[in-house]
Scaffold this motif. Structure first.
Motif, short mmCIF file in Angstrom:
data_model
loop_
_atom_site.label_atom_id
_atom_site.label_comp_id
_atom_site.label_asym_id
_atom_site.label_seq_id
_atom_site.Cartn_x
_atom_site.Cartn_y
_atom_site.Cartn_z
N ARG A 1 2.33 -0.23 -9.10
CA ARG A 1 3.41 -1.23 -9.17
C ARG A 1 4.30 -1.15 -7.93
O ARG A 1 4.60 -2.17 -7.29
CB ARG A 1 4.25 -1.00 -10.43
CG ARG A 1 5.49 -1.90 -10.51
CD ARG A 1 6.17 -1.73 -11.86
NE ARG A 1 6.58 -0.37 -12.13
CZ ARG A 1 7.70 0.18 -11.66
NH1 ARG A 1 8.50 -0.52 -10.88
NH2 ARG A 1 8.02 1.41 -11.97
N LEU A 2 4.73 0.07 -7.56
CA LEU A 2 5.62 0.21 -6.42
C LEU A 2 4.92 -0.09 -5.10
O LEU A 2 5.51 -0.68 -4.19
CB LEU A 2 6.21 1.62 -6.40
CG LEU A 2 7.22 1.93 -7.51
CD1 LEU A 2 7.67 3.37 -7.43
CD2 LEU A 2 8.42 0.99 -7.43
N ALA A 3 3.65 0.29 -5.01
CA ALA A 3 2.90 0.01 -3.77
C ALA A 3 2.75 -1.48 -3.56
O ALA A 3 2.97 -1.99 -2.45
CB ALA A 3 1.53 0.68 -3.83
N LEU A 4 2.39 -2.20 -4.62
CA LEU A 4 2.26 -3.66 -4.51
C LEU A 4 3.61 -4.31 -4.19
O LEU A 4 3.69 -5.25 -3.41
CB LEU A 4 1.69 -4.23 -5.80
CG LEU A 4 0.21 -3.98 -6.06
CD1 LEU A 4 -0.17 -4.41 -7.47
CD2 LEU A 4 -0.64 -4.70 -5.05
N ARG A 5 4.65 -3.79 -4.80
CA ARG A 5 5.99 -4.35 -4.55
C ARG A 5 6.37 -4.19 -3.08
O ARG A 5 6.98 -5.09 -2.48
CB ARG A 5 7.01 -3.64 -5.44
CG ARG A 5 8.45 -4.12 -5.24
CD ARG A 5 9.36 -3.45 -6.26
NE ARG A 5 10.76 -3.70 -5.95
CZ ARG A 5 11.41 -4.81 -6.24
NH1 ARG A 5 10.78 -5.80 -6.84
NH2 ARG A 5 12.68 -4.96 -5.93
N ASN A 6 6.02 -3.06 -2.48
CA ASN A 6 6.35 -2.83 -1.06
C ASN A 6 5.46 -3.62 -0.11
O ASN A 6 5.87 -3.97 0.99
CB ASN A 6 6.24 -1.33 -0.73
CG ASN A 6 7.40 -0.53 -1.28
OD1 ASN A 6 8.39 -1.11 -1.72
ND2 ASN A 6 7.28 0.77 -1.28
N ALA B 1 -4.68 1.07 1.46
CA ALA B 1 -4.37 1.55 0.12
C ALA B 1 -3.78 2.95 0.17
O ALA B 1 -2.77 3.25 -0.49
CB ALA B 1 -5.62 1.53 -0.75
N ALA B 2 -4.40 3.84 0.94
CA ALA B 2 -3.92 5.22 1.04
C ALA B 2 -2.51 5.26 1.62
O ALA B 2 -1.65 6.01 1.15
CB ALA B 2 -4.87 6.04 1.90
N LYS B 3 -2.27 4.46 2.65
CA LYS B 3 -0.96 4.43 3.28
C LYS B 3 0.11 3.90 2.33
O LYS B 3 1.22 4.44 2.25
CB LYS B 3 -1.01 3.56 4.54
CG LYS B 3 0.27 3.55 5.35
CD LYS B 3 0.09 2.75 6.63
CE LYS B 3 1.37 2.74 7.46
NZ LYS B 3 1.21 1.94 8.72
N ALA B 4 -0.24 2.84 1.58
CA ALA B 4 0.72 2.23 0.65
C ALA B 4 1.09 3.20 -0.47
O ALA B 4 2.27 3.30 -0.86
CB ALA B 4 0.14 0.95 0.06
N ILE B 5 0.10 3.94 -0.99
CA ILE B 5 0.37 4.88 -2.07
C ILE B 5 1.17 6.07 -1.55
O ILE B 5 2.13 6.53 -2.20
CB ILE B 5 -0.95 5.36 -2.71
CG1 ILE B 5 -1.68 4.19 -3.39
CG2 ILE B 5 -0.68 6.47 -3.72
CD1 ILE B 5 -0.89 3.51 -4.48
N SER B 6 0.82 6.59 -0.39
CA SER B 6 1.54 7.74 0.18
C SER B 6 3.01 7.40 0.42
O SER B 6 3.88 8.26 0.29
CB SER B 6 0.88 8.17 1.49
OG SER B 6 -0.42 8.65 1.26
N ARG B 7 3.28 6.16 0.77
CA ARG B 7 4.64 5.74 1.09
C ARG B 7 5.56 5.81 -0.13
O ARG B 7 6.76 6.05 0.00
CB ARG B 7 4.63 4.32 1.66
CG ARG B 7 5.97 3.87 2.24
CD ARG B 7 5.89 2.44 2.78
NE ARG B 7 4.95 2.36 3.88
CZ ARG B 7 3.93 1.53 3.95
NH1 ARG B 7 3.67 0.71 2.94
NH2 ARG B 7 3.15 1.50 5.00
N VAL B 8 5.00 5.61 -1.33
CA VAL B 8 5.85 5.55 -2.53
C VAL B 8 5.66 6.75 -3.45
O VAL B 8 6.42 6.91 -4.41
CB VAL B 8 5.59 4.25 -3.32
CG1 VAL B 8 5.86 3.03 -2.45
CG2 VAL B 8 4.15 4.21 -3.84
#
Length: 209
Positions: free
Chosen positions: A200-205, A181-188
């Motif tokens: 929304r963007l984290a789930l999309r990626n 979760a932390a990695k996905a959020i940091s990425r966007v």
């Protein structure tokens, strides 16, 4: 059966809302894809609902569109898929995206959803392929919110926890590991983004379109 609720949105958080209607406050569990379509608190909201009654619990599930609600009802008829998993599926993919996965027999997109293994994904593709015909006339081109090509209908600045913290907590609640979760959020993440936009963007990626 409670099929729809219209009232004032009192509280909202990823996964659940409180709606006041005719003097009663209804706690409604919602998928994250419906959360992105909510208005600001204090405004009127309409949700298509499904009321589930068990011996030990009663739950009201709400959805931004009738199509999402009807896909949910088809999902819980699949062997091994209960309401909790159905909500998780529709949190990662809205109804139209899920239907496209079924039509394209896209196992890879489904197994990336928390709680969906390969066997469950294959079962979903087989059983739902015969059922989505019941949705004839409801499946329309995806909206900008569903495709991620535009801003969510209600982009409200988070109050309380920082948007990044709130978004990470939402992904963890959905079933992702804290590190994922932390990695996905940091990425966007970018300055000024709301928690809704981050989720929304984290789930999309994380899930192929």
């Amino acid at each position: 059966m409670i099929g729809r609720i219209r009232g004032i949105l009192i509280e909202k958080a990823p996964g659940q809302v409180l709606v006041e209607s005719a003097g009663l406050g209804y706690e409604v569990d919602i998928p994250y894809t419906s959360f992105f379509h909510l208005p600001e608190t204090g405004q009127e909201v309409t949700l298509h609902t499904h009321f589930a009654v068990r011996e030990d619990a009663q739950h009201l599930y709400g959805f931004a569109s009738r199509l999402d609600r009807d896909v949910f009802r088809l999902l819980i008829k699949v062997n091994g898929v209960g309401p909790k998993l159905a909500v998780a599926i529709l949190s990662g993919l809205d109804a139209e995206q899920f239907i496209r996965c079924v039509e394209n027999r896209d196992v890879n997109a489904l197994v990336k959803l928390p709680g969906v293994g390969k066997k469950t994904a294959e079962r979903l593709l087989i059983e739902m392929a015969d059922r989505i015909g019941q949705l004839e006339g409801q499946f329309v081109p995806a909206s900008p919110e569903a495709t991620g090509s535009g801003e969510p209908r209600a982009a409200v600045q988070a109050r309380g926890p920082a948007p990044k913290d709130e978004a990470e907590a939402a992904l963890i609640a959905l079933g992702y590991k804290p590190q994922e979760a932390a990695k996905a959020i940091s990425r966007v993440a970018e300055d000024g983004m709301t928690s809704e936009a981050l989720i929304r963007l984290a789930l999309r990626n994380m899930i192929p379109a």
